[in-house]
Scaffold this motif. Structure first.
Motif, short mmCIF file in Angstrom:
data_model
loop_
_atom_site.label_atom_id
_atom_site.label_comp_id
_atom_site.label_asym_id
_atom_site.label_seq_id
_atom_site.Cartn_x
_atom_site.Cartn_y
_atom_site.Cartn_z
N SER A 48 0.86 -1.17 0.00
CA SER A 48 0.00 0.00 0.00
C SER A 48 0.90 1.23 0.00
O SER A 48 1.77 1.36 0.87
CB SER A 48 -0.89 0.01 1.25
OG SER A 48 -1.69 -1.15 1.31
N ARG A 49 0.71 2.11 -0.98
CA ARG A 49 1.58 3.28 -1.10
C ARG A 49 0.73 4.51 -1.42
O ARG A 49 -0.18 4.45 -2.26
CB ARG A 49 2.61 3.05 -2.20
CG ARG A 49 3.57 4.23 -2.41
CD ARG A 49 4.38 4.03 -3.68
NE ARG A 49 5.25 2.87 -3.59
CZ ARG A 49 6.49 2.93 -3.11
NH1 ARG A 49 7.00 4.07 -2.69
NH2 ARG A 49 7.22 1.84 -3.08
N TRP A 50 1.05 5.63 -0.78
CA TRP A 50 0.31 6.85 -1.06
C TRP A 50 1.20 8.06 -0.78
O TRP A 50 1.99 8.07 0.16
CB TRP A 50 -0.95 6.94 -0.20
CG TRP A 50 -1.92 7.98 -0.68
CD1 TRP A 50 -2.22 9.18 -0.10
CD2 TRP A 50 -2.71 7.92 -1.87
NE1 TRP A 50 -3.15 9.86 -0.83
CE2 TRP A 50 -3.46 9.11 -1.94
CE3 TRP A 50 -2.85 6.98 -2.89
CZ2 TRP A 50 -4.34 9.38 -2.98
CZ3 TRP A 50 -3.72 7.25 -3.93
CH2 TRP A 50 -4.46 8.42 -3.96
N THR B 291 5.64 10.35 1.16
CA THR B 291 5.18 9.06 0.63
C THR B 291 5.29 8.00 1.72
O THR B 291 6.37 7.78 2.28
CB THR B 291 6.02 8.63 -0.58
OG1 THR B 291 5.90 9.61 -1.61
CG2 THR B 291 5.53 7.29 -1.12
N ALA B 292 4.18 7.35 2.01
CA ALA B 292 4.14 6.29 3.01
C ALA B 292 3.86 4.97 2.31
O ALA B 292 3.20 4.92 1.27
CB ALA B 292 3.08 6.57 4.06
N ALA B 293 4.37 3.89 2.88
CA ALA B 293 4.15 2.56 2.29
C ALA B 293 4.19 1.50 3.38
O ALA B 293 4.88 1.64 4.39
CB ALA B 293 5.22 2.27 1.23
N ALA B 294 3.42 0.45 3.16
CA ALA B 294 3.41 -0.73 4.05
C ALA B 294 3.09 -1.94 3.19
O ALA B 294 2.39 -1.83 2.18
CB ALA B 294 2.38 -0.57 5.16
N ALA B 295 3.60 -3.10 3.58
CA ALA B 295 3.44 -4.28 2.74
C ALA B 295 2.92 -5.47 3.53
O ALA B 295 3.18 -5.63 4.72
CB ALA B 295 4.77 -4.65 2.09
N VAL B 296 2.17 -6.31 2.82
CA VAL B 296 1.66 -7.58 3.36
C VAL B 296 2.10 -8.68 2.40
O VAL B 296 1.94 -8.56 1.18
CB VAL B 296 0.12 -7.57 3.48
CG1 VAL B 296 -0.38 -8.95 3.89
CG2 VAL B 296 -0.34 -6.53 4.48
#
Length: 222
Positions: free
Chosen positions: A25-27, A87-92
């Protein structure tokens, strides 16, 4: 007594049984708070999906251990002040057993502009990989015995006897013996149903072994 050293090799194949996919998820937004808020909401949906897939048995496991936020200055135009962009990002990451369910999930999350789907890594179950490895090692020894027999016969020697066995690279540095993992992926999406059709090819497990033999010359060859 003559020494014969050969390398036995074997290859076992099986259809892929697992598919591991990472969804990020990136925004980007003018403030860190806005970027993190959008990513947190999107990430929460992915985590809920991952838990649901594991509970249903479609997925074997999942983890969410990556998060980041960055900042840069963006050029707007000549004579205009630069604007800040966060810019923020998190991954699954989810390891699927059910490829059809994986295709449906990719189709659904692809509709959200905050989500980015990474490549799929195809693999075998741990049990299958161990079983294929054992079979490949057994066949590699048989291959070495056959090779040594051919050399002994051609050289006029008696039946070769095993004097030593080792895996390549166990006593001196050398090129690694790769455990090939090869697969093909076919993707297609229908207009009405955004499911992705996935079909994995075969994966390969290789084994190689160096075997040292000794053989005596035949009596008539002396």
């Amino acid at each position: 007594m003559v020494e014969i050293t050969v390398c036995g090799q074997a290859l076992e194949r099986a259809s892929a049984e697992r598919a591991t996919v990472t969804v990020q998820s990136r925004w980007s937004a003018p403030s860190a708070e806005a970027a993190m808020r959008a990513v947190a909401e999107a990430h929460e949906r992915l985590v809920a999906d991952a838990r649901s897939h594991e509970t249903s048995g479609a997925a074997e496991s999942w983890h969410a251990d990556r998060v980041s936020i960055s900042h840069h200055q963006e050029w707007v135009g000549e004579g205009q002040p630069r604007t800040s962009v966060y810019t923020a990002a998190a991954a699954v990451t989810v390891r699927f057993r059910d490829f059809e369910e994986l295709g449906s999930w990719i189709g659904s999350i692809g509709l959200h502009e905050t989500h980015e789907v990474g490549g799929i890594e195809w693999s075998l179950s741990d049990e299958t990989e161990r079983a294929l490895g054992k079979t490949a090692r057994t066949r590699a020894i048989a291959d070495a015995v056959e090779r040594a027999g051919d050399y002994a016969e051609a050289a006029g020697l008696g039946a070769p006897v095993v004097a030593g066995i080792q895996e390549p690279g166990t006593t001196a540095p050398g090129p690694p013996v790769p455990k090939a993992r090869m697969a093909t992926m076919a993707m297609s999406a229908a207009d009405a149903a955004p499911a992705v059709s996935l079909e994995a090819g075969e994966l390969s497990v290789r084994a190689a072994v160096e075997v040292r033999f000794v053989a005596d010359p035949l009596a008539h060859a002396i």
